[in-house]
Design a protein around this motif. Structure first.
Motif, PDB file in Angstrom:
ATOM      1  N   GLY A 314     -12.612  -0.119  -5.878  1.00 26.16           N
ATOM      2  CA  GLY A 314     -12.151   1.011  -4.903  1.00 26.16           C
ATOM      3  C   GLY A 314     -13.065   1.228  -3.645  1.00 26.16           C
ATOM      4  N   VAL A 315     -12.418   1.910  -2.784  1.00 26.28           N
ATOM      5  CA  VAL A 315     -12.815   2.348  -1.357  1.00 26.28           C
ATOM      6  C   VAL A 315     -12.889   3.837  -1.333  1.00 26.28           C
ATOM      7  N   ARG A 316     -14.104   4.393  -1.213  1.00 24.40           N
ATOM      8  CA  ARG A 316     -14.142   5.907  -0.896  1.00 24.40           C
ATOM      9  C   ARG A 316     -13.902   6.706   0.511  1.00 24.40           C
ATOM     10  N   GLY A 317     -13.363   8.012   0.575  1.00 27.88           N
ATOM     11  CA  GLY A 317     -13.538   8.850   1.867  1.00 27.88           C
ATOM     12  C   GLY A 317     -13.260  10.230   1.567  1.00 27.88           C
ATOM     13  N   THR A 318     -13.151  10.730   2.689  1.00 29.21           N
ATOM     14  CA  THR A 318     -13.170  12.341   2.640  1.00 29.21           C
ATOM     15  C   THR A 318     -12.012  12.735   3.560  1.00 29.21           C
ATOM     16  N   MET A 319     -11.161  13.622   3.017  1.00 25.74           N
ATOM     17  CA  MET A 319     -10.054  14.023   4.056  1.00 25.74           C
ATOM     18  C   MET A 319     -10.700  15.581   4.345  1.00 25.74           C
ATOM     19  N   ARG A 320     -10.475  15.815   5.611  1.00 25.81           N
ATOM     20  CA  ARG A 320     -10.910  17.110   6.162  1.00 25.81           C
ATOM     21  C   ARG A 320      -9.697  17.963   6.828  1.00 25.81           C
ATOM     22  N   SER A 321      -9.916  18.769   7.309  1.00 16.52           N
ATOM     23  CA  SER A 321      -8.582  19.530   7.932  1.00 16.52           C
ATOM     24  C   SER A 321      -8.210  18.724   9.159  1.00 16.52           C
ATOM     25  N   GLY A 322      -6.812  18.640   8.949  1.00 15.41           N
ATOM     26  CA  GLY A 322      -6.042  18.010   9.762  1.00 15.41           C
ATOM     27  C   GLY A 322      -6.054  16.675   9.634  1.00 15.41           C
ATOM     28  N   ASP A 323      -6.634  16.080   8.530  1.00 11.12           N
ATOM     29  CA  ASP A 323      -6.693  14.411   8.250  1.00 11.12           C
ATOM     30  C   ASP A 323      -5.292  14.159   7.607  1.00 11.12           C
ATOM     31  N   VAL A 324      -4.949  12.946   7.958  1.00 12.36           N
ATOM     32  CA  VAL A 324      -3.669  12.385   7.079  1.00 12.36           C
ATOM     33  C   VAL A 324      -4.007  11.186   6.536  1.00 12.36           C
ATOM     34  N   LEU A 325      -3.454  10.754   5.335  1.00 15.83           N
ATOM     35  CA  LEU A 325      -3.478   9.753   4.437  1.00 15.83           C
ATOM     36  C   LEU A 325      -2.254   9.117   4.250  1.00 15.83           C
ATOM     37  N   MET A 326      -2.056   7.859   4.665  1.00 16.05           N
ATOM     38  CA  MET A 326      -0.652   7.221   4.669  1.00 16.05           C
ATOM     39  C   MET A 326      -0.828   6.001   3.916  1.00 16.05           C
ATOM     40  N   LEU A 327       0.062   5.898   2.728  1.00 14.16           N
ATOM     41  CA  LEU A 327       0.333   4.938   1.746  1.00 14.16           C
ATOM     42  C   LEU A 327       1.467   4.371   2.092  1.00 14.16           C
ATOM     43  N   PHE A 328       1.875   2.963   1.963  1.00 19.10           N
ATOM     44  CA  PHE A 328       3.205   2.341   2.329  1.00 19.10           C
ATOM     45  C   PHE A 328       3.288   0.904   1.558  1.00 19.10           C
ATOM     46  N   THR A 329       4.530   0.680   1.511  1.00 19.13           N
ATOM     47  CA  THR A 329       4.890  -0.738   0.794  1.00 19.13           C
ATOM     48  C   THR A 329       5.038  -1.750   2.011  1.00 19.13           C
ATOM     49  N   ASP A 330       5.000  -3.138   1.518  1.00 21.80           N
ATOM     50  CA  ASP A 330       5.492  -4.010   2.734  1.00 21.80           C
ATOM     51  C   ASP A 330       6.653  -4.064   3.459  1.00 21.80           C
ATOM     52  N   GLY A 331       7.649  -3.387   2.795  1.00 17.60           N
ATOM     53  CA  GLY A 331       8.887  -3.232   3.570  1.00 17.60           C
ATOM     54  C   GLY A 331       8.816  -2.442   4.949  1.00 17.60           C
ATOM     55  N   MET A 332       7.581  -1.295   5.030  1.00 16.54           N
ATOM     56  CA  MET A 332       7.634  -0.768   6.054  1.00 16.54           C
ATOM     57  C   MET A 332       6.983  -1.118   7.174  1.00 16.54           C
ATOM     58  N   VAL A 333       6.375  -2.570   6.798  1.00 14.79           N
ATOM     59  CA  VAL A 333       5.663  -3.231   8.086  1.00 14.79           C
ATOM     60  C   VAL A 333       5.771  -4.696   8.133  1.00 14.79           C
ATOM     61  N   GLU A 334       6.213  -5.336   7.174  1.00 16.47           N
ATOM     62  CA  GLU A 334       6.763  -6.670   7.230  1.00 16.47           C
ATOM     63  C   GLU A 334       8.274  -7.082   7.962  1.00 16.47           C
ATOM     64  N   ALA A 335       8.319  -7.910   8.629  1.00 14.17           N
ATOM     65  CA  ALA A 335       9.591  -8.438   9.209  1.00 14.17           C
ATOM     66  C   ALA A 335       9.549  -9.966   9.508  1.00 14.17           C
ATOM     67  N   ALA A 336      10.583 -10.550   9.821  1.00 16.41           N
ATOM     68  CA  ALA A 336      10.501 -11.905  10.074  1.00 16.41           C
ATOM     69  C   ALA A 336      10.053 -12.159  11.509  1.00 16.41           C
ATOM     70  N   ASP A 337      10.465 -11.226  12.207  1.00 20.24           N
ATOM     71  CA  ASP A 337      10.054 -11.552  13.761  1.00 20.24           C
ATOM     72  C   ASP A 337       8.721 -11.025  14.022  1.00 20.24           C
ATOM     73  N   ARG A 338       7.953 -10.695  13.213  1.00 19.71           N
ATOM     74  CA  ARG A 338       6.517  -9.933  13.596  1.00 19.71           C
ATOM     75  C   ARG A 338       5.642 -10.114  12.619  1.00 19.71           C
TER      76      ARG A 338
END
Length: 386
Positions: A314-338
Motif C-alpha cells: 500500500g501507499v499512505r497519505g493524510t487528508m487535511r481540510s479541503g483535500d480531495v481523494l479521487m478513485l476511478f476506473t479505466d473507463g474514465m480516462v481510457e479512449a482509443a484516440d488518447r
C-alpha cells in the motif's frame, strides 16, 4: 415366486413397459398442472382463441384476416413453455389449413370474398417466422428456468441489489463522499462496482472500487457475484488481508475471464490518515489543498485472479481540510484516440473546476465531462474533507 425377465413372454414385457411409460406420463402431467407448468391456464385461453379467430375469418374475413392467428402465436412465445408452444403451433397449423380449404372453396363457389382465393403464402411465412422466434424465446426462458412473469422482476431486483451494495455509508460531519457509476452502452448492469463500509466502531471508512474484466451485461453477472463476496469480506478481515482473500476467491471460480482490478481505501475519519492498496488498479489522485496540486497515489499489486500468493503493498497519505481523494476506473480516462496519461490529465483538469464548490454533486458531472461518449463502464469515487 419371482419370475426372471428372460422367462417372461414378449407380451408381459410390453405390458410392463407400457405401465412404466404411463406412470411417467401421469407424473409429468401432475407436475405440469402443479409446478412450473402452471401456464396451463394461458395455454387453454390461447387454444380457445385460435378457433375463435378462425370463426371470425370464415364469417368476416375483411375484419379478421387469416393472418390474425399470429396473435396467439406471439402471446404464446412470451408466456408458454416449449412443449406447450408446440401444441399451440399444431393447432394454428390446422387452423391455417381449415381457413385455406374453406376460403378457396368459397371463392370457387363465387362467394364474393375479395381475399385472393385463400390464405396467401406470405401470410403463412409470417406466421412461421413469428413462431420460430417465439420458440427460440421459450427455449431460452426454459433453459434459464425463469417464468415470463418473473424474469423482468428478477433482473430488476438484481440491479437494485447491486445499486444498494454500491451505496456509501453516512460519514461524520466534516467529510463528504459521493460515487457515480454508468454502465457501457446505457445498459443496466456494469462490470464496475463499489462496496463500502465503516469499521472499528465507525472510525474507519473502507471502500473497494473494482473493475471486472469485460463490460456491460457481459461482466454484470460476475460483478454482482463479486460485489456480494467482497461485501462479506470487507470489514470481516483486517485491511491487509482483504485483497489476498479476494484474489483467492477469484482463483477458485476458474472463470475464462477471471481477473479484476481493485483499489482498497482504508481511511481514518478521526485523523485523516489513509492507506491505499491496489490490485492492478489505476492510481488514485489526491488534491492537496495547501499547495493546490494533485498528487498521484500509486500502490503496487497484481491483478486479482491471476496467480496465488500475490502480494499487495500500500501507499499512505493524510487528508487535511479541503483535500480531495479521487478513485476511478479505466473507463474514465481510457479512449482509443488518447493515451492514459492524457486521460488522467483531462480528468484532473475537469475536477479542478469543482474545487470551489466543494465537489458536491460533481461525480456525475465529471462522467459527463470526460467520458460521456466512451463505450466502457465508468465509475468514480470522490472523498472530500471539508
Amino acid at each position: 415366486m419371482a419370475v426372471s425377465a428372460a422367462a417372461e413372454g414378449p407380451r408381459a414385457r410390453v405390458r410392463r413397459a407400457l405401465r412404466r411409460t404411463w406412470r411417467r406420463v401421469r407424473r409429468s402431467g401432475v407436475d405440469y398442472f402443479r409446478g412450473d407448468g402452471a401456464d396451463w391456464t394461458a395455454m387453454a385461453a390461447l387454444m380457445l382463441t385460435v378457433p375463435i379467430l378462425v370463426a371470425g375469418t370464415l364469417l368476416a374475413p375483411a375484419w379478421c384476416p387469416p393472418v390474425a392467428v399470429v396473435l396467439p402465436v406471439v402471446v404464446g412465445g412470451i408466456m408458454l413453455r416449449p412443449s406447450s408452444l408446440l401444441l399451440l403451433y399444431a393447432l394454428v397449423a390446422v387452423a391455417l389449413l381449415v381457413e385455406t380449404v374453406y376460403l378457396e372453396a368459397w371463392d370457387r363457389a363465387g362467394g364474393g370474398l375479395d381475399i385472393g382465393g385463400g390464405v396467401a403464402p406470405g401470410s403463412i411465412l409470417v406466421v412461421i417466422a413469428v413462431g420460430c422466434a417465439g420458440l427460440t424465446l421459450a427455449q431460452f426462458r426454459s433453459r434459464v428456468g425463469v417464468p415470463w412473469r418473473g424474469g423482468g422482476t428478477m433482473l430488476f431486483d438484481l440491479r437494485e441489489r447491486l445499486r444498494v451494495q454500491s451505496q456509501i455509508p453516512a460519514l461524520p460531519k466534516g467529510w463528504h463522499a459521493e460515487m457515480a457509476l454508468r454502465p457501457a452502452g446505457g445498459q443496466s448492469f456494469s462490470g464496475d462496482f463499489l462496496v463500502a463500509t465503516r469499521t472499528a466502531g465507525g472510525r474507519v471508512f473502507e471502500a473497494v472500487l473494482t473493475d471486472v474484466s469485460g463490460k456491460g451485461m457481459d461482466a454484470g453477472s460476475r460483478a454482482l457475484m463479486l460485489s456480494g463476496a467482497f461485501g462479506g469480506l470487507l470489514g470481516s478481515l483486517p485491511p491487509h488481508e482483504f485483497l489476498p482473500a479476494a484474489n483467492g476467491y477469484l482463483l477458485r471460480q476458474e472463470w475464462a475471464e477471471g481477473f479484476a482490478t481493485s483499489a482498497h481505501l482504508v481511511l481514518d475519519l478521526d485523523t485523516g490518515d489513509y492507506e491505499l492498496l491496489s490490485a492492478g488498479h489505476l492510481p488514485a489522485m489526491h488534491l492537496v489543498a495547501g499547495s493546490g496540486r494533485w498528487e498521484e497515489k500509486s500502490a503496487e499489486g497484481p491483478l486479482l485472479g491471476v496467480y496465488e500468493g500475490a502480494k499487495f503493498d500500500g501507499v499512505r497519505g493524510t487528508m487535511r481540510s479541503g483535500d480531495v481523494l479521487m478513485l476511478f476506473t479505466d473507463g474514465m480516462v481510457e479512449a482509443a484516440d488518447r493515451d492514459l496519461i492524457d486521460g488522467v490529465d483531462r480528468l484532473v483538469g475537469e475536477a479542478e473546476r469543482y474545487v470551489t464548490r466543494g465537489f458536491k454533486d460533481s461525480a456525475w458531472r465529471l462522467i459527463d465531462a470526460v467520458a460521456k461518449d466512451v463505450n466502457d463502464d465508468r465509475a468514480i469515487l470522490l472523498i472530500c474533507r471539508l
